[in-house]
Write a protein that holds these residues in place. Sequence first.
Motif, PDB file in Angstrom:
ATOM      1  N   LEU A 196     -25.345 -21.811   5.607  1.00  0.00           N
ATOM      2  CA  LEU A 196     -24.319 -20.841   5.225  1.00  0.00           C
ATOM      3  C   LEU A 196     -23.185 -20.796   6.245  1.00  0.00           C
ATOM      4  CD1 LEU A 196     -26.560 -17.927   3.940  1.00  0.00           C
ATOM      5  CD2 LEU A 196     -24.775 -19.055   2.609  1.00  0.00           C
ATOM      6  N   ALA A 197     -23.555 -20.801   7.536  1.00  0.00           N
ATOM      7  CA  ALA A 197     -22.539 -20.778   8.592  1.00  0.00           C
ATOM      8  C   ALA A 197     -21.661 -22.019   8.525  1.00  0.00           C
ATOM      9  CB  ALA A 197     -23.217 -20.680   9.961  1.00  0.00           C
ATOM     10  N   ALA A 198     -22.269 -23.153   8.199  1.00  0.00           N
ATOM     11  CA  ALA A 198     -21.516 -24.408   8.146  1.00  0.00           C
ATOM     12  C   ALA A 198     -20.508 -24.413   6.996  1.00  0.00           C
ATOM     13  CB  ALA A 198     -22.482 -25.582   8.003  1.00  0.00           C
ATOM     14  N   ILE A 199     -20.916 -23.904   5.818  1.00  0.00           N
ATOM     15  CA  ILE A 199     -19.973 -23.919   4.684  1.00  0.00           C
ATOM     16  C   ILE A 199     -18.906 -22.837   4.834  1.00  0.00           C
ATOM     17  CG2 ILE A 199     -21.666 -24.945   3.125  1.00  0.00           C
ATOM     18  CD1 ILE A 199     -21.822 -22.211   1.688  1.00  0.00           C
ATOM     19  N   LYS A 200     -19.197 -21.824   5.633  1.00  0.00           N
ATOM     20  CA  LYS A 200     -18.147 -20.839   5.919  1.00  0.00           C
ATOM     21  C   LYS A 200     -17.158 -21.408   6.924  1.00  0.00           C
ATOM     22  CE  LYS A 200     -17.386 -15.955   6.874  1.00  0.00           C
ATOM     23  NZ  LYS A 200     -18.009 -14.615   7.027  1.00  0.00           N
ATOM     24  N   ALA A 201     -17.671 -22.102   7.940  1.00  0.00           N
ATOM     25  CA  ALA A 201     -16.817 -22.651   8.995  1.00  0.00           C
ATOM     26  C   ALA A 201     -15.882 -23.728   8.483  1.00  0.00           C
ATOM     27  CB  ALA A 201     -17.682 -23.193  10.135  1.00  0.00           C
ATOM     28  N   ASP A 202     -16.346 -24.557   7.530  1.00  0.00           N
ATOM     29  CA  ASP A 202     -15.491 -25.661   7.075  1.00  0.00           C
ATOM     30  C   ASP A 202     -14.636 -25.299   5.857  1.00  0.00           C
ATOM     31  OD1 ASP A 202     -17.119 -25.804   4.812  1.00  0.00           O
ATOM     32  OD2 ASP A 202     -18.034 -27.728   5.327  1.00  0.00           O
ATOM     33  N   GLY A 203     -14.674 -24.040   5.431  1.00  0.00           N
ATOM     34  CA  GLY A 203     -13.823 -23.592   4.331  1.00  0.00           C
ATOM     35  C   GLY A 203     -14.416 -23.749   2.948  1.00  0.00           C
ATOM     36  N   THR A 204     -15.629 -24.322   2.851  1.00  0.00           N
ATOM     37  CA  THR A 204     -16.241 -24.533   1.534  1.00  0.00           C
ATOM     38  C   THR A 204     -16.535 -23.210   0.837  1.00  0.00           C
ATOM     39  OG1 THR A 204     -17.237 -26.623   2.251  1.00  0.00           O
ATOM     40  CG2 THR A 204     -18.192 -25.560   0.319  1.00  0.00           C
ATOM     41  N   LEU A 205     -17.065 -22.242   1.570  1.00  0.00           N
ATOM     42  CA  LEU A 205     -17.407 -20.949   0.968  1.00  0.00           C
ATOM     43  C   LEU A 205     -16.152 -20.260   0.434  1.00  0.00           C
ATOM     44  CD1 LEU A 205     -19.687 -18.964   0.362  1.00  0.00           C
ATOM     45  CD2 LEU A 205     -19.290 -17.931   2.608  1.00  0.00           C
ATOM     46  N   LYS A 206     -15.073 -20.313   1.186  1.00  0.00           N
ATOM     47  CA  LYS A 206     -13.808 -19.733   0.739  1.00  0.00           C
ATOM     48  C   LYS A 206     -13.307 -20.428  -0.521  1.00  0.00           C
ATOM     49  CE  LYS A 206      -9.052 -18.823   2.196  1.00  0.00           C
ATOM     50  NZ  LYS A 206      -8.047 -18.974   3.284  1.00  0.00           N
ATOM     51  N   ALA A 207     -13.421 -21.754  -0.562  1.00  0.00           N
ATOM     52  CA  ALA A 207     -12.957 -22.512  -1.729  1.00  0.00           C
ATOM     53  C   ALA A 207     -13.766 -22.159  -2.979  1.00  0.00           C
ATOM     54  CB  ALA A 207     -13.045 -24.012  -1.450  1.00  0.00           C
ATOM     55  N   ILE A 208     -15.079 -22.003  -2.820  1.00  0.00           N
ATOM     56  CA  ILE A 208     -15.915 -21.608  -3.960  1.00  0.00           C
ATOM     57  C   ILE A 208     -15.517 -20.211  -4.437  1.00  0.00           C
ATOM     58  CG2 ILE A 208     -18.262 -21.129  -4.738  1.00  0.00           C
ATOM     59  CD1 ILE A 208     -19.234 -23.172  -2.647  1.00  0.00           C
ATOM     60  N   SER A 209     -15.286 -19.303  -3.490  1.00  0.00           N
ATOM     61  CA  SER A 209     -14.855 -17.952  -3.841  1.00  0.00           C
ATOM     62  C   SER A 209     -13.567 -17.977  -4.642  1.00  0.00           C
ATOM     63  CB  SER A 209     -14.635 -17.116  -2.572  1.00  0.00           C
ATOM     64  OG  SER A 209     -15.827 -16.899  -1.881  1.00  0.00           O
ATOM     65  N   GLU A 210     -12.605 -18.732  -4.172  1.00  0.00           N
ATOM     66  CA  GLU A 210     -11.307 -18.777  -4.835  1.00  0.00           C
ATOM     67  C   GLU A 210     -11.389 -19.440  -6.202  1.00  0.00           C
ATOM     68  OE1 GLU A 210      -8.900 -20.604  -1.837  1.00  0.00           O
ATOM     69  OE2 GLU A 210      -8.490 -18.669  -0.836  1.00  0.00           O
ATOM     70  N   LYS A 211     -12.323 -20.359  -6.364  1.00  0.00           N
ATOM     71  CA  LYS A 211     -12.533 -21.009  -7.666  1.00  0.00           C
ATOM     72  C   LYS A 211     -12.927 -19.990  -8.733  1.00  0.00           C
ATOM     73  CE  LYS A 211     -15.760 -24.210  -9.930  1.00  0.00           C
ATOM     74  NZ  LYS A 211     -16.878 -25.161  -9.702  1.00  0.00           N
ATOM     75  N   TYR A 212     -13.796 -19.057  -8.378  1.00  0.00           N
ATOM     76  CA  TYR A 212     -14.315 -18.103  -9.363  1.00  0.00           C
ATOM     77  C   TYR A 212     -13.597 -16.752  -9.365  1.00  0.00           C
ATOM     78  CZ  TYR A 212     -18.201 -21.255 -10.267  1.00  0.00           C
ATOM     79  OH  TYR A 212     -18.946 -22.345 -10.642  1.00  0.00           O
ATOM     80  N   PHE A 213     -13.013 -16.370  -8.216  1.00  0.00           N
ATOM     81  CA  PHE A 213     -12.461 -15.010  -8.100  1.00  0.00           C
ATOM     82  C   PHE A 213     -11.005 -14.958  -7.674  1.00  0.00           C
ATOM     83  CE2 PHE A 213     -17.012 -14.977  -7.126  1.00  0.00           C
ATOM     84  CZ  PHE A 213     -17.475 -14.109  -8.116  1.00  0.00           C
ATOM     85  N   GLN A 214     -10.420 -16.118  -7.345  1.00  0.00           N
ATOM     86  CA  GLN A 214      -9.045 -16.172  -6.872  1.00  0.00           C
ATOM     87  C   GLN A 214      -8.847 -15.379  -5.582  1.00  0.00           C
ATOM     88  OE1 GLN A 214      -9.520 -15.228 -10.482  1.00  0.00           O
ATOM     89  NE2 GLN A 214      -9.944 -17.418 -10.414  1.00  0.00           N
TER      90      GLN A 214
END
Length: 255
Positions: free
Chosen positions: A230-248
């Motif tokens: 989880l920390a890794a996907i937050k650090a590299d921007g993946t978590l943010k990108a997934i969020s923006e995909k579904y919630f803008q």
Amino acid sequence: MRAIHTFALALGLVCAATGVQARDWAAVKQSGTLIAASEGAYPPFNYFQGSRLTGYEIDVMEAVAKKLGLKLEWRALAFDALIASIRQDRFDVAIASHGYTEERAKSVDFTTPHYCSGGQIVAKAGGPLKATELTGKTLGVQLATTYAEAAKKVSGAKEVKTYPKDTDALQALLGGRVDAWITDRFVAKNALAKNSAEGIKGGDMVFVERVSMIHRKGNNELHEQLNKGLAAIKADGTLKAISEKYFQEDISCTN
């Protein structure tokens, strides 16, 4: 990143939860596969498109597994069966929008949160949109959720009706069987967008919560690895990108 996972039969997902034991990190790593569970009935977080499971949390779990060098094997169960199934060691981890509560923490362990949200009132135009307006009203919520607990604490509510799925509670609102629906604020946002012709509106937030994956208590090495992913996907921007995909917007917790 793949947003959708294909399965031979959706029924197989529901029924295949027996006979699988939760494992420690060494066993998971050796197998190369993480067995994960979700509900599949909570859009846009986890839901089926035909026999395909998709949604924000499905993408998050896929990204975490990839960081850990693992494949994923999915199970789908009713939300109110997930904690009991973890205690019966039927899979390794569940990701199904479980908000942290002290009561739940007696039964399962929570990872660091993959998003922060809260309970929001939704009602038809002219209906109760403020917490103070719920007195004497009938509220609809999903069974065994933190929203159900919050609704029961609303002073003066006439009745709290529970439904197996959040989508059922929405249909009860649209059908006039309840005066207001209390649900996750992002679920509300999605429902408002998809049902704009129905005249429903979002109201007050009744509480805020941190939402995490859950797993068997004391499975400490697996816990550490899930948090690492989880920390890794937050650090590299993946978590943010997934969020923006579904919630803008970025729905991850700020602290």
